[in-house]
Scaffold this motif. Structure first.
Motif, PDB file in Angstrom:
ATOM      1  N   ALA A   1       0.788  -0.997  -0.365  1.00 36.13           N
ATOM      2  CA  ALA A   1       0.006   0.309   0.176  1.00 36.13           C
ATOM      3  C   ALA A   1       0.735   1.117  -0.187  1.00 36.13           C
ATOM      4  O   ALA A   1       0.344   2.380  -0.265  1.00 36.13           O
ATOM      5  CB  ALA A   1      -0.797   0.539   1.249  1.00 36.13           C
TER       6      ALA A   1
ATOM      7  N   SER B   1       2.338   1.696  -3.374  1.00 39.73           N
ATOM      8  CA  SER B   1       1.184   2.291  -4.382  1.00 39.73           C
ATOM      9  C   SER B   1       0.692   3.664  -4.476  1.00 39.73           C
ATOM     10  O   SER B   1       0.271   4.070  -5.299  1.00 39.73           O
ATOM     11  CB  SER B   1      -0.025   1.285  -3.970  1.00 39.73           C
ATOM     12  N   ILE B   2       0.936   4.761  -3.501  1.00 43.64           N
ATOM     13  CA  ILE B   2       0.577   5.888  -3.039  1.00 43.64           C
ATOM     14  C   ILE B   2       2.076   6.655  -3.387  1.00 43.64           C
ATOM     15  O   ILE B   2       3.063   6.275  -2.644  1.00 43.64           O
ATOM     16  CB  ILE B   2       0.488   6.178  -1.672  1.00 43.64           C
TER      17      ILE B   2
ATOM     18  N   THR C   1       2.525  11.170  -3.728  1.00 42.15           N
ATOM     19  CA  THR C   1       2.207  13.037  -3.305  1.00 42.15           C
ATOM     20  C   THR C   1       2.886  13.401  -4.409  1.00 42.15           C
ATOM     21  O   THR C   1       4.181  13.445  -4.407  1.00 42.15           O
ATOM     22  CB  THR C   1       2.515  12.949  -1.699  1.00 42.15           C
TER      23      THR C   1
ATOM     24  N   ARG D   1       0.021  13.686 -14.372  1.00 40.23           N
ATOM     25  CA  ARG D   1      -0.979  13.841 -13.639  1.00 40.23           C
ATOM     26  C   ARG D   1      -0.301  15.215 -13.225  1.00 40.23           C
ATOM     27  O   ARG D   1       1.230  15.500 -12.968  1.00 40.23           O
ATOM     28  CB  ARG D   1      -0.028  12.958 -12.525  1.00 40.23           C
TER      29      ARG D   1
ATOM     30  N   LEU E   1      -2.582  13.695  -3.654  1.00 40.35           N
ATOM     31  CA  LEU E   1      -2.343  12.028  -3.422  1.00 40.35           C
ATOM     32  C   LEU E   1      -3.064  11.138  -5.093  1.00 40.35           C
ATOM     33  O   LEU E   1      -3.326  11.610  -5.044  1.00 40.35           O
ATOM     34  CB  LEU E   1      -3.256  11.267  -2.541  1.00 40.35           C
ATOM     35  N   HIS E   2      -2.042  10.462  -5.137  1.00 41.98           N
ATOM     36  CA  HIS E   2      -2.121  10.223  -6.531  1.00 41.98           C
ATOM     37  C   HIS E   2      -1.601   8.405  -6.338  1.00 41.98           C
ATOM     38  O   HIS E   2      -1.095   8.366  -5.271  1.00 41.98           O
ATOM     39  CB  HIS E   2      -1.050  10.038  -7.391  1.00 41.98           C
ATOM     40  N   TRP E   3      -2.517   7.666  -6.728  1.00 43.35           N
ATOM     41  CA  TRP E   3      -2.069   6.135  -7.124  1.00 43.35           C
ATOM     42  C   TRP E   3      -1.265   5.707  -8.362  1.00 43.35           C
ATOM     43  O   TRP E   3      -1.286   5.660  -9.581  1.00 43.35           O
ATOM     44  CB  TRP E   3      -3.701   5.364  -6.888  1.00 43.35           C
ATOM     45  N   LYS E   4      -0.773   4.328  -8.255  1.00 46.62           N
ATOM     46  CA  LYS E   4       0.881   4.153  -9.193  1.00 46.62           C
ATOM     47  C   LYS E   4       0.406   2.541  -9.208  1.00 46.62           C
ATOM     48  O   LYS E   4      -0.128   1.727  -7.386  1.00 46.62           O
ATOM     49  CB  LYS E   4       1.900   4.334  -9.161  1.00 46.62           C
TER      50      LYS E   4
ATOM     51  N   PRO F   1       2.036  -0.399  -7.602  1.00 48.46           N
ATOM     52  CA  PRO F   1       3.686  -0.696  -6.594  1.00 48.46           C
ATOM     53  C   PRO F   1       4.134  -1.669  -7.441  1.00 48.46           C
ATOM     54  O   PRO F   1       3.646  -2.983  -8.171  1.00 48.46           O
ATOM     55  CB  PRO F   1       2.792  -1.766  -5.571  1.00 48.46           C
TER      56      PRO F   1
END
Length: 162
Positions: A20, A23-24, A26, A46, A51-54, A56
């Motif tokens: 987790a 996966s995050i 900033t 972006r 906060l953004h997700w990617k 992992p």
């Protein structure tokens, strides 16, 4: 047996926490992010802070500054048309407007400084070497500066900067 279950649950939570956390990312308001998967960009770029997700492990994030940056290569000694030597210290201000093109052409910020610093010095040398010392100390200096600026603006578009 209860102790073993607790250890297994703890290890699972630890692994989940690491995944987790990976996966995050900033994004600050002064930055633009380019998400790369196996070395290739994943669109969209972006630009919104927060906060953004990617994914992992599979995806990496490269951050680019949206602010106005400066490029200040080393001063050079230039021989003028009337055979007088002067020391010229050039600088440039730029902004990355297309991070994808910047990444393709320059690969990294330090590589860009080296490449475009050389181009800046070459443009200055080409223009300043064709004038007299008296012209550099008069209003004709502005014309020389305009020609240098025009030459670099043409090249800047190729790197995704302005």
């Amino acid at each position: 047996m209860g102790r073993l279950k607790l250890i297994v649950v703890g290890v699972i939570f630890l692994i989940f926490g690491i995944v987790a956390f990976d996966s995050i990312f900033t994004l600050h308001q002064t930055q633009t992010a380019l998400v790369m998967q196996f070395g290739k960009p994943v669109l969209p770029i972006r630009t919104e802070p927060g906060l953004h997700w990617k994914l992992p492990i599979f995806q990496d994030v490269e951050l680019f500054d949206k602010r106005i940056l400066d490029l200040d290569p080393r001063p050079e000694e230039i021989l003028l048309l009337d055979q007088k030597r002067i020391s010229v210290d050039a600088y440039m201000r730029y902004k990355i407007v297309d991070p994808l093109e910047f990444k393709k052409r320059a690969l990294s910020q330090s590589n860009f400084v080296q490449i475009f610093g050389g181009r800046l010095n070459a443009a200055v040398r080409a223009e300043v070497a064709n004038v007299l010392l008296g012209d550099m100390l008069s209003d004709k200096r502005n014309d020389v500066m305009e020609r240098i600026t025009r030459a670099l603006k043409i090249q800047a578009g190729q790197f995704g900067i302005e």
